[in-house]
Design a protein around this motif. Structure first.
Motif, PDB file in Angstrom:
ATOM      1  N   ALA A   1       0.824  -1.211   0.000  1.00  0.00           N
ATOM      2  CA  ALA A   1       0.000   0.000   0.000  1.00  0.00           C
ATOM      3  C   ALA A   1       0.854   1.256   0.000  1.00  0.00           C
ATOM      4  CB  ALA A   1      -0.928  -0.012   1.213  1.00  0.00           C
ATOM      5  N   GLN A   2       1.916   1.246   0.807  1.00  0.00           N
ATOM      6  CA  GLN A   2       2.752   2.436   0.887  1.00  0.00           C
ATOM      7  C   GLN A   2       3.524   2.670  -0.414  1.00  0.00           C
ATOM      8  OE1 GLN A   2       4.836   3.261   4.539  1.00  0.00           O
ATOM      9  NE2 GLN A   2       3.446   1.958   5.711  1.00  0.00           N
ATOM     10  N   LYS A   3       3.905   1.583  -1.089  1.00  0.00           N
ATOM     11  CA  LYS A   3       4.521   1.735  -2.411  1.00  0.00           C
ATOM     12  C   LYS A   3       3.517   2.301  -3.413  1.00  0.00           C
ATOM     13  CE  LYS A   3       8.231  -1.732  -2.310  1.00  0.00           C
ATOM     14  NZ  LYS A   3       8.169  -2.189  -0.931  1.00  0.00           N
ATOM     15  N   GLY A   4       2.216   2.030  -3.163  1.00  0.00           N
ATOM     16  CA  GLY A   4       1.168   2.532  -4.045  1.00  0.00           C
ATOM     17  C   GLY A   4       0.681   3.914  -3.673  1.00  0.00           C
ATOM     18  N   GLY A   5       1.277   4.533  -2.638  1.00  0.00           N
ATOM     19  CA  GLY A   5       0.958   5.922  -2.324  1.00  0.00           C
ATOM     20  C   GLY A   5      -0.062   6.125  -1.220  1.00  0.00           C
TER      21      GLY A   5
END
Length: 751
Positions: A203-207
């Protein structure tokens, strides 16, 4: 930069976590046969034997393995000549197509083969041996491989391992792109093996922001789920909020707000006991409530004339050639006269004698009696000691894994309230292993009027799953409980039995090696302990108890550390099942697995299919479900099909996809917790030290009682005595006892 082009002839090594692969490419166009094969080493996102690749890298010479191409980049291409096409189709990449059929397909369609499979698959039926149905199947497989390859590349950008990427794709298919864009935290809820931390990283890689509502809600549910994995049914509110805030790195107020919304949405339930607010997942909340009610509904009175019952017991005693003592007779009386009876006691206290007597008393009345236990090993032992058929609880309840296309209900038991068990009496052994999930399923399949007789050792470790079922039921005092504490003469000869009872009573045991079945080998250096364990497993114990090294079970208190399960398994594997020419091996999730390895299933997989076959290969029984703690042997590793074949006890054959190998671990050494319900010819227990909360009396008692013929402790005498004196156990948050009390008060109020 060197280049090489060709099809993948064979894959000799692959790490499913990072994609590191050793493979051999063959160039079908090469004129010089000496140069037609190339050993390539590097990270490949998704390749299979038969794939056609253009690789770029640097040639080098490995000191052990010779010339290699260290691949820096590669491109998967469509084979553009008939030899490569035939090789690809015949590699086993598409089920149903072997080398002979591949040759016929390519001969018919030539270089247009792949485009026809993709655009005009019905034309495959023009070839002898391919029906319309088979043509559709081939096309579907071909297209799915294309889609999977694209998904693998997409998922690599999120830092997802190869093994996990395959699982994700197989669950969501083309929906994966939408899931990752909208709410990647769904991965943690939907897919076994993907926890919150992996989903959070994606999720964090996806913003997604750190204080995203999606993230905090998922974090709360993750903490509750993890607490269930540690045996808890609920968490106190303050503890849940604090643990979630610490995990997410956010303020407690944000967690509290998200928690209230989860309660409003009925995903989380709460119960107030005194000043404590207990937070449950909705599933566990209703399971505890239902179990309390069903137990009380079952606990009816069955008046029996006292003289008649005494007479029947005397007849059984005469027939069997033994005499029951007063406590054993009391147990039989309670079982006959009450709807629910609990019989608890340690080894050698006569539980089997009581079961056998109860069976014969009910049999004389023409009653239908069923026997069950939580594990296959426990059920088999129950059958051997009683002469009656015993089944696992899952089999008794007719587990349906929900794996068929026409069955959309998912995993469920066919035996339930709508189709209850047809029995007058159910006897369940090794009940300390039963968690709240299994208790709920079992009670759902019983109707009032069926007697439930529970047999177990309350001093064993509690279940691996959530709940403290046996202990809660005993503490609630809702039914009659018979506590057996006398060791009978024939069992008193065994120091395993005698020492187990001393450990349970907190008494010191003699570690003088004067008995024939209980030994202590004092060692204080880790390497010395490991050397002794190897010697015992490979040489001393097999001949002493007439078994093979595979049957000698090493039980360790911990997973990590030099004397932990993970390290001991690597060492024992080298001795029990060494590397040999022709014996295939492959690394999964950082563990090397080899054909003929002893392995254990480490989670319940209700949808895993199994079959039993004759020596001629004919299937005579099929079913679903492989369970946490099941032990088997790896029979074959099939590289092309990406399948590992395992034979479990009772001849159950199971095929694991490579992506499912995270459900398996080596089992030459296992944790004491995982040994519950099992019995081994001999156990070897390395003990040197560990966390105080773990190294307690309960753990040592459970380990010792797993041995049938011999126990050997290896290590520190002081640690053994410290464990006997340590009664501190890790607290379990379980509300079944309170639920039963509340329900009893309700019923008294109604009266």
């Amino acid at each position: 930069m060197d280049e090489f082009e060709g099809y993948v002839d064979r894959i000799t090594f692959r790490n499913e976590e990072n994609g590191y692969t050793v493979l051999y490419l063959v160039n079908p166009k090469a004129e010089d046969t000496e140069d037609e094969e190339e050993c390539c080493v590097g990270c490949f996102s998704y390749v299979a034997e038969g794939s056609y690749l253009l690789v770029k890298g640097k040639r080098t010479i490995h000191k052990n393995y010779g010339p290699q191409l260290l691949v820096e980049s590669y491109e998967e291409k469509q084979p553009d000549d008939t030899v490569a096409l035939e090789r690809y189709l015949g590699s086993g990449a598409i089920k149903g197509i072997g080398p002979a059929l591949a040759a016929r397909i390519v001969k018919k369609f030539g270089k247009d083969t792949l485009s026809i499979m993709e655009m005009e698959p019905e034309r495959l039926a023009e070839i002898k041996g391919i029906s319309q149905k088979m043509a559709v199947s081939i096309a579907n497989q071909f297209n799915e491989k294309q889609q999977m390859r694209q998904a693998m590349i997409f998922l690599q950008d999120y830092g997802i391992s190869m093994n996990m990427a395959v699982k994700i794709y197989r669950y969501y298919k083309e929906e994966i792109y939408e899931v990752l864009r909208k709410n990647p935290y769904r991965l943690a809820e939907d897919i076994s093996g993907i926890g919150f931390k992996i989903a959070d990283s994606i999720a964090q890689k996806g913003g997604f922001y750190i204080d995203s509502e999606f993230r905090i809600r998922a974090g709360v549910l993750y903490v509750l789920q993890q607490s269930g994995n540690q045996g808890h049914c609920y968490l106190p509110e303050a503890e849940l909020i604090e643990m979630t805030a610490k995990l997410l790195g956010v303020e407690k107020e944000l967690v509290s707000t998200a928690l209230e919304k989860l309660v409003l949405d009925k995903e989380v339930k709460f119960d107030e006991v005194g000043e404590e607010r207990r937070l449950y997942s909705s599933t566990l909340y209703y399971m505890e409530m239902n179990c309390a009610g069903m137990l009380l509904d079952l606990n009816l009175d069955f008046p029996v004339e006292e003289e008649l019952l005494q007479k029947r017991i005397r007849e059984v005693e005469k027939r069997q050639g033994f005499c029951l003592d007063d406590l054993q007779k009391k147990a039989v009386h309670q079982a006959v006269q009450n709807g629910v009876t609990i019989i608890t006691g340690g080894p050698g206290t006569g539980k089997t004698t009581i079961i056998n007597t109860i069976l014969q008393v009910f049999d004389e009345d023409g009653m239908d009696v069923l026997l069950a236990a939580p594990t296959g090993r426990a059920a088999k032992r129950m059958s051997e000691t009683t002469g009656w058929e015993a089944q696992t609880i899952h089999r008794l309840l007719e587990l349906n894994g929900g794996v068929n296309d026409d069955d959309k209900s998912g995993m469920h038991f066919e035996r339930n309230k709508m189709q209850p068990l047809e029995a007058d009496v159910l006897i369940v052994d090794e009940f300390s292993m039963v968690d709240i999930y299994l208790l709920n399923a079992l009670l759902n399949a019983l109707v009032p009027g069926c007697r439930l007789i529970i047999v177990g050792d309350v001093n064993q470790l509690p279940s691996v799953g959530p709940g403290n079922v046996l202990r809660d039921m005993i503490q609630s005092e809702f039914c009659n409980v018979v506590r057996l504490n006398q060791i009978y003469r024939q069992e008193a000869k065994s120091q395993i039995v005698v020492n187990a009872h001393k450990i349970n009573a907190g008494e010191a045991i003699a570690l003088d090696n004067q008995s024939v079945d209980f030994f202590h080998l004092e060692r204080y250096k880790i390497q010395d302990i490991i050397n002794v364990v190897i010697q015992l497993v490979m040489k001393n114990m097999p001949s002493y108890v007439d078994a093979s090294p595979y049957d000698i079970q090493v039980l360790a208190p911990m997973r990590k550390g030099e004397l932990g399960v993970e390290n001991l398994n690597k060492i024992l594997q080298r001795f029990v099942n060494p590397q040999e020419m022709g014996k295939k091996e492959r690394e999964f999730h950082g563990v090397l697995f080899r054909e003929q390895d002893k392995i254990m299933q480490i989670k319940n997989d209700y949808q895993m299919k199994w079959k039993k076959v004759t020596r001629f290969g004919d299937v005579y029984e099929e079913g679903t479900g492989v369970f946490n703690g099941d032990v088997g042997i790896i029979q074959r590793i099939y590289e092309t099909e990406e399948v590992v074949e395992v034979e479990f006890e009772e001849g159950k054959m199971v095929e694991y996809d490579f992506s499912q190998m995270d459900e398996m671990e080596l089992a030459y050494a296992i944790t004491i917790h995982k040994s519950q319900g099992s019995e081994y010819p001999a156990v070897v227990i390395p003990i040197l030290g560990g966390p105080r909360m773990l190294m307690n009396r309960n753990l040592l008692y459970t380990a010792v009682t797993r041995a049938k013929k011999c126990v050997t402790l290896v290590g520190s005498k002081e640690t053994v005595y410290q464990m006997i004196g340590n009664v501190h156990e890790q607290k379990r948050y379980s509300g079944l006892c309170q639920r039963i009390h509340d329900r009893m008060l309700e019923e008294q109020g109604e009266c």
